[in-house]
Every structure is written in structure tokens, then in C-alpha cells.
Design a protein around this motif. Sequence first.
Motif, mmCIF file in Angstrom:
data_model
loop_
_atom_site.group_PDB
_atom_site.id
_atom_site.type_symbol
_atom_site.label_atom_id
_atom_site.label_comp_id
_atom_site.label_asym_id
_atom_site.label_seq_id
_atom_site.Cartn_x
_atom_site.Cartn_y
_atom_site.Cartn_z
ATOM 1 N N HIS A 1 63.420 -19.524 44.822
ATOM 2 C CA HIS A 1 64.255 -20.598 44.269
ATOM 3 C C HIS A 1 65.740 -20.230 44.421
ATOM 4 O O HIS A 1 66.524 -20.983 44.993
ATOM 5 N N HIS B 1 69.226 -21.682 46.666
ATOM 6 C CA HIS B 1 70.636 -21.876 46.268
ATOM 7 C C HIS B 1 71.559 -21.081 47.191
ATOM 8 O O HIS B 1 72.632 -21.541 47.572
ATOM 9 N N GLU C 1 69.704 -28.442 43.062
ATOM 10 C CA GLU C 1 68.332 -28.034 42.729
ATOM 11 C C GLU C 1 67.309 -28.513 43.753
ATOM 12 O O GLU C 1 66.181 -28.030 43.782
ATOM 13 N N SER D 1 66.985 -25.544 46.063
ATOM 14 C CA SER D 1 66.236 -24.406 45.533
ATOM 15 C C SER D 1 64.765 -24.743 45.271
ATOM 16 O O SER D 1 63.870 -23.989 45.646
HETATM 17 ZN ZN LIG Z 1 68.224 -23.524 40.250
#
Ligand SMILES: [Zn+2]
Length: 577
Positions: free
Chosen positions: A368, A372, A399, A402
Amino acid sequence: MVFDYSALPREFKRRYLPQRISFDWEGLNGIFEELKRRPLGSAAELERWLSDEAELDAYVYEQRAVRYFNSTRQTDNPEYTKAYEEYTEILEPRIKLANFELLKKYQSSRSRAQLPKQNYGLEDRRRQSAFSIFREANVNLEKDESTLSQQYFRTMAAMTVTYRGQERTLQQMSRFFEEPDRAVREEAWRLAGRRALADSDALDSIYTKLVALRDKIARNAGFDNYRDYIFVKKDRFDYAPRDCEEFHRGVEEAIVPLSRDIDRARAERMGVDVLQPWDMVVDPAGKPPLRPFEEISGLVSGAGKVLSKVDDELSSYYESMVRLELLDLESRKGKAPGGYQEELAEVRYPFIFMNATGKDDDVRTLLHESGHSFHTFLMRKVGVPFFNGNANMPMEFAEVASMSMEMITGDHYEGAFYSGNDAKRSNWKEFVDNVKLFAWVATIDAFQHWVYTHPVHTTDERARAWVSTFNRFCGLESFEGLESSRAYRWQRQLHLFEVPFYYIEYGIALTGALGIWSRYRNAPRDAIEAYKNALALGCARPLPELFEAAGVEWGFGPGALRRIAGDLRSAIKEYSE
Ligand SMILES: [Zn+2]
């Protein structure tokens, strides 16, 4: 363990700032003053001014980030804590006021209208919006707000229990909820629950003060309520409160039935009539928790293997983070909890912080945060300076970068982290978690809409509003005899205290991330190319365009959620054992 990044390659040279600056008000004041005094006659002068201002922003952002890294990597070093606090308490309020002076200057510049729309249009709108709601009186109220948030953190951090002869935080207690032995889970759950309830009045009172303070901030800025204020403050140009209400309705109609079917299957598999709150995260077949790696080196190399199967370019970004020591992954004494990716805005390198202990979640967290960090790497390609940087990136899209990486990588865990059926188990869990996340996002968001549109309420009224919201989106776990635990469950969601209205973003991003994942399964090359192109746009384009560039539809109402519920249902079936 001081964070030394002096060895990082510096590919982006300063054009405006002096090579040496001392990071205090003496050092910064002169630079702010020069920007404030400089005449802005032509569009070219304004563009140059914006680029210089962006250089200053990047410098400040990077200095703040370094202080933040050090303070979280070593909470037991008072020097680091002090350096970060000095920044937030002394320097930051001054920087805010100085930035507002620059904002005023920008607003009154006649050349604004001549800047090319394609590059500057959205940023101009952001500035317009920030200017319209800024009130000097609110700077002090925001400081009070952050003092109250710190009280919340102190109260939460002091919440420990003694279990099996050891003092443990409530976070540490959650690992016992994965224990196959039901009696152990119940004992651990009840112990943590009782401890949390002991502070419910204190937390209620902090929240009451925060709500009143936020209502005042909104009214100072000319709004009827804080909800309407925060939509402007958070630059939500592409959706309104009624779209959030439609999201809540969509979750209720399409996701909640799926969530309850999952729970029904869980109860059957576990052979219990009634699911209790401590039955919800254990493996339903009674298997021990997944153990994807023994040592941190196994996590680092496993993620490397997985990413090499996804894409060469992304994989090379990850490998450069390993090489440049931009990962701090292992859990150790003195380290702050949680995980994050932050950007060093001048050198434009990302940094990942987390607390890995050998769990399946650790693998997802690293991938995740890697998503980013790919955003940070790909934004290096963006030309217009203030469009770089996580500072301006809307979370609704950040988001997506990610969460989609978490899911895309799932099909490559075999051999890197798991053998046999374990990769499937991990993916089953990921998609069940996604269903539960949609429901929880709707719960937290709908509750906040109620709180801030009813700023005058008693704590009993608030508890009732919470319970009815909770019941609207919850699964099948029973709270009979545990009613007060349910009534105060919201107090453990730090966003409500620290970052109000920051939550719907996860729901919106999840719709996009699932879109990328399902595209990846049919046409992996196309999906990855679109993912990279969209991330490389930075934050220069509005949300619907960023989604479109990523090859997914923008929209999170009942129609979209019905389609998504179908995809989730088949993924969960595919990954079921
Ligand atoms: Zn995040």
C-alpha cells in the motif's frame, strides 16, 4: 538513529532559495518578505513568483517531514520530540500567517487571469477557495483544536491493560482476536473493551469541545455549519454532501447485504449460532494466523519479487528505495505506532515507515505504502512546480494509487510470501476487508454528517445517533449485553477527533482501486500503463479526470456500488477455500 538523507541524489536544483537557510523564523522571514515585496506586473513575473514560492513550500515541507520522521522513529529521544514540537507550535502558525499574506498578494494580482488555464486553472480555484475562508481569528482556534487532539492522543496512548503478565496497548491486544481459541478471544476483547469504557466520559468531553470549536470556526468563516465549511476547506469541488448521502444509500442497499452474507457464511463455518464481536477477524476455519515472513529482510525481498512481476519501472522505484535506505519497516521499542509514506519534497524521494511484526497485514501495508511512493516517483515528471508533492494531492486519488497496488499484487504472493493455499487465504481476507471497509466508511461519514449538522446535542443524543448509524451498516455480530461498548465504539476512530470529515476519501478511492484491479486481471499491461499515466498527472487535474486517466469511472453512488458489490462477491467466491 538520525535520519541522514544528505547522501540522496539531488536532481532538482534550487533556482531561488539560497543554498544555506536556517530552519527558524530568522531564516525564513527574509524569504517571505522578499516574495511579499516583489512586484508582479506580467504573467511571466507571476509564473516565476509562483515557482519561487513553490521552492519555498517544498523546502518547508521537507524540513517538517525530516523532523516528523525522526520523532516517530525514536519517540524516546526528547531532542527529536522537541524539534518537531517547536516546528508545530512556534514556526507553523507564523508560516500560516505569512502564507496568507502571499495568498492575498496572489489574489490581487491582475495577471492571474492570463496564466494558462490547463496548468494553473485548478490551482487558481484552490487558492480562491482558501482565500475566501481564511479568518485570522481561526488561526488561534485551530491551535486550540490541535491541543485538544493531543489530549485525545494522550488519553488513548495511556490506555493499557495487563494481560498474561504484560502491560499491553489496546492495539497490541487486537492480535489476540485472531487466536483460534474462542475463550481467549473473548477474554482479550472484554478486557480491552472495559479499559476503553473507563475513559468514555473523558473522550466524550474532548469531543464535545472539539465540535463546539469547529462550529465556531465555520461560523467565523460565514458558514451555517462545519460540514459545509469543511467541504470548501478540503477543496471538494467534484462532489457535495448529497453525493455522500447517496454513497451511504448505495452501501446500505448493495454492500450491507453482501457483508451480512459473509458473516452468515462465517458463522456456519465456525459452527456458532450467534457471532460475537470477538469472532469477526479470526480465521473461520480455525487455522492459525498467516505468517508471510520471519525476518524483515524476507518482507523486503518478498515485496521486491512481487513488484518485479507487476512492472519493471515500478519495481525499479521500489529497488531504489531499498538501496537508498528509504524504508524503516521493523517494529522496535521507542517507535511510534502505525505506518505512513511521506515525501521529501525537495529531493522528491519518498520514505516509508511502518511497524512490521510478521503478519499478513504487514505485506499489504508495505505494498500500500509503495503505491503512495510510486506516486511520489511518477510526479517527478510533472513540470509545473506546485503540482508536485503530496501536500496538494487529493486523498480521493492518492489512495487509489495505494489501494490498487495492495490488490493488484495479491495474485503474485505465491512463492514470494506463501505456498499452498495461503496466498488464496490472504486474498480472501483482503476482499472481505474491502467489503467491511465500505460499510465502515459509510458509518463514520454518516455519523459526522449528523454531528456537525446538529452541533448542539447532548452526549446521550449523540450516542443514540451513533447506534442508529452503526446498526444501519453493521454486520451480524451481536452486541446483546455489550450495549455500552457499541455506544462508544466511535471514540476509537481517531479521524473523528484529529481529522474531521477525512474518511469518505477511502470509500471513493476504493471504488477507483477496485476498478483498476479488475482491469488488471483482464488486461494487465493496459491497466498498469493507465495507472502510471494517471499518477504522473500529479494534482493538476480535477478528480474525475484523474480517474478517467487511470481507466476507471468516477462515481460512487448506488449504481456504481451495485456493480462493485457484484465484483467483490465473485472475488470472495474465487478466493474461498
Ligand atoms: Zn494510504
